[in-house]
Design an enzyme around this catalytic site. Structure first.
Site, PDB file in Angstrom:
ATOM      1  N   GLU A 200      35.912   3.268  18.294  1.00 22.48           N
ATOM      2  CA  GLU A 200      34.631   2.798  17.698  1.00 22.48           C
ATOM      3  C   GLU A 200      34.264   1.433  18.267  1.00 22.48           C
ATOM      4  O   GLU A 200      33.758   0.545  17.597  1.00 22.48           O
ATOM      5  CB  GLU A 200      35.073   2.460  15.998  1.00 22.48           C
ATOM      6  CG  GLU A 200      35.373   4.000  15.585  1.00 22.48           C
ATOM      7  CD  GLU A 200      35.310   4.033  13.932  1.00 22.48           C
ATOM      8  OE1 GLU A 200      34.991   3.255  13.365  1.00 22.48           O
ATOM      9  OE2 GLU A 200      35.474   5.151  13.474  1.00 22.48           O
ATOM     10  N   GLU A 323      38.988  11.334  14.719  1.00 22.25           N
ATOM     11  CA  GLU A 323      39.117  11.001  13.265  1.00 22.25           C
ATOM     12  C   GLU A 323      38.198  11.827  12.599  1.00 22.25           C
ATOM     13  O   GLU A 323      37.048  11.802  12.694  1.00 22.25           O
ATOM     14  CB  GLU A 323      38.493   9.458  13.274  1.00 22.25           C
ATOM     15  CG  GLU A 323      39.696   8.478  13.503  1.00 22.25           C
ATOM     16  CD  GLU A 323      39.361   7.020  13.270  1.00 22.25           C
ATOM     17  OE1 GLU A 323      38.464   6.830  12.190  1.00 22.25           O
ATOM     18  OE2 GLU A 323      39.648   6.111  13.893  1.00 22.25           O
TER      19      GLU A 323
HETATM   20  O1  AHR Z   1      40.631   5.675   9.198  1.00 22.37           O
HETATM   21  C1  AHR Z   1      39.750   4.769   8.970  1.00 22.37           C
HETATM   22  C2  AHR Z   1      38.881   3.888   9.755  1.00 22.37           C
HETATM   23  O2  AHR Z   1      37.751   4.576   9.998  1.00 22.37           O
HETATM   24  C3  AHR Z   1      39.471   3.592  11.244  1.00 22.37           C
HETATM   25  O3  AHR Z   1      40.227   2.417  11.241  1.00 22.37           O
HETATM   26  C4  AHR Z   1      38.071   3.534  12.036  1.00 22.37           C
HETATM   27  O4  AHR Z   1      38.271   3.704  13.408  1.00 22.37           O
HETATM   28  C5  AHR Z   1      37.310   4.374  11.168  1.00 22.37           C
HETATM   29  O5  AHR Z   1      36.192   3.676  10.989  1.00 22.37           O
END
Ligand code: AHR
Length: 519
Positions: A200, A323
């Protein structure tokens, strides 16, 4: 005579109306599976996981320490390892997430009592004592029999630091880092394929622009070397949600230097980051809205893939959805920074839909990692001290493991709509594959929480002799497994599939996930 004719006409009329009703109900759900036309393989890595130093995912999750009374192997809980092996977890992404871009790996090696501490600024501001580091993580992966996916620190770490981490883990000869590893108890180098270069980076990983990130990626990736036959699969930070400009810019600038590009998309029940919605208390409107939002994954994969196709028509670069999952409000009374949420049948349905979507895009999607395995977000396992439970989402992975490394079968589905107020979505989601032994597996989701669905299925190019199945459902859409009642939502044998020649009729209960095995 006249009376008899009237009776006959009336009877025929009712017969036709009734038959018509049943036929149209059937005709609404028609599935054709082309069992002889598959060509793309569903990577097992689509069934991957993500575990961050966040809340009780690592500490009080996997890691209890060697002196714990909870049965463990070198500090790692045995019951968790056993449960994850059961679903054939193919890979595990670590140490973050946002945590990854603040993590300095050298703090997590050597004698545990000498490791420096740090503040976990993203997740609750708690003190991280670094007792779970590189050796512990790679030991966990060996115990799980899965591939490690390490997320390197591009946000606050240096090029030198990332480069040395690769050397420490994968170099087998004489070198300062390899010798340090030996000094810390590991003689032989590990093999690590999946390597994330920043997480991110458009947000918690450094708030970069895509052009700036591309230049950083170039530098960091250059010094992540392939040692001793270890071939890194470098995964660049990809877009958040529908940020197509990020994908476009990064692919244009450095697409040829990467093996994978990530994508993050979370489903928020309410659609906003403030009050997201409860994990357990929701009505049908919220259920519908949640499923409608999760179905956006289809559009996201399609549109990001179109951009990737422009720069990489051979589909060499994998789209890595590292994710994804449902993100609700935390359980009342728990630390808001720990992201602990319950998991209901709704979440299982949501997971099943997403996995069907990933399968359908397996020509481009080479990995996906649900967030996060234990005690955080859409967890497959929850723990409370020595107790452990398997969530409804766990059981979806249990059913879907049949698709790992199988050949995706092209299909077409015409189905009924699940309607609420003035909106409608398809009531059924489906995926089919053929495994190496020639068996066909079909995963079906009946999204409608109120109506059962009967599906007429045609198997083209396959002489089916036998069908069996498993089903995941429960009385209420918000049913959960709790430590007191851990088996409310769990898998049962399914008797709703009937074979007659090449035709297969399947009766899906309302709000259910079904796996069929056809031989
Ligand atoms: O999964 C929780 C968070 O969500 C992670 O640390 C981040 O990469 C995303 O914003």
């Amino acid at each position: 005579m006249i009376k008899r004719s009237i009776l006959r006409i009336t009877f025929s009329f009712f017969f036709l109306v009734t038959a018509g009703f049943y036929l149209s109900a059937f005709a609404q759900n028609k599935l054709v599976i082309n069992a002889d036309l598959g060509k793309e393989v569903i990577s097992k890595h689509i069934y991957g996981h993500f575990s961050e130093h966040l809340g009780h995912c690592i500490y009080e999750g996997y890691w209890v320490g060697e002196n714990s009374s909870i049965p463990n192997t070198r500090g790692i809980r045995n019951d968790i390892v056993k449960a994850l092996r059961e679903i054939q977890i193919p890979n595990l992404r670590w140490p973050g997430g946002c945590f990854a871009d603040e993590y300095h790996w050298m703090d997590g090696i050597g004698p545990r009592d000498k490791r420096p501490k740090m503040i976990n600024t993203h997740w609750g501001g708690v003190t991280e004592d670094n007792s779970f580091g590189t050796h512990e993580f790679l030991d966990l992966c060996e115990q799980l029999g899965c591939e490690p996916y390490i997320s390197g620190n591009l946000g606050s770490g240096s090029v030198d630091e990332m480069s040395k981490w690769v050397e420490y883990i994968t170099f087998d000869g004489e070198s300062p880092m390899a010798n340090l590893r030996r000094q810390n108890g590991r003689d032989k180098a590990w093999k690590v394929k999946f390597w994330g270069v920043g997480n991110e980076s458009w947000g918690c990983g450094g708030n970069m622009t895509p052009d700036f990130y591309s230049d950083q990626y170039r530098r960091y990736a250059t010094f992540c070397r392939n040692y001793d036959g270890n071939q890194l699969y470098k995964i660049a930070c990809g877009a958040n949600n529908n940020d197509y400009n990020w994908t476009e810019t990064v692919m244009k600038n450095v697409g040829y230097r990467m093996q994978g590009l990530s994508l993050h998309y979370y489903t928020l029940p309410s659609g906003n980051w403030g009050k997201k919605g409860s994990a357990t208390q929701f009505d049908e409107n919220e259920y519908f809205a949640t499923i409608d939002r999760t179905l956006r994954m289809e559009e996201l994969l399609t549109k990001h893939s179109i951009i990737m196709d422009k720069y990489d028509p051979q589909k060499r670069v994998g789209l890595i959805t590292d994710e994804w999952g449902i993100w609700t409000d935390v359980e009342p009374g728990t630390n808001p920074g720990f992201l602990y949420q319950q998991n209901s049948l709704r979440d299982a349905i949501l997971a099943a839909i997403n996995l069907n979507i990933f399968n359908a895009h397996c020509d481009r999607v080479k990995m996906a990692n649900i967030a996060q395995t234990v005690n955080v977000l859409q967890a497959v396992i929850l723990t409370d001290k020595e107790k452990m439970l398997l969530t409804p989402t766990y059981w979806v992975y249990y059913l879907y493991k049949a698709h790992q490394e199988a050949t995706l079968l092209p299909l077409s589905l015409t189905c009924a709509k699940y309607k609420l107020n003035d909106k409608e979505i398809d009531a059924i989601s489906v995926s089919a594959s053929k495994d190496a032994s020639g068996k066909i597996h079909v995963t079906l989701v009946n999204i409608d929480p109120n109506k059962a669905q009967s599906i007429e299925t045609e198997l083209r190019g396959f002489a089916a002799k036998k069908v069996s199945g498993k089903v995941l459902t429960s009385a209420k859409i918000n049913d959960c497994n709790t430590f007191e009642q851990p088996n409310t939502v769990s898998v049962k044998d399914f008797a709703g599939a009937k074979l007659s020649g090449a035709k297969l009729t399947v009766s899906l209960p309302a709000k259910s996930v079904v796996l069929l095995e056809i031989e």
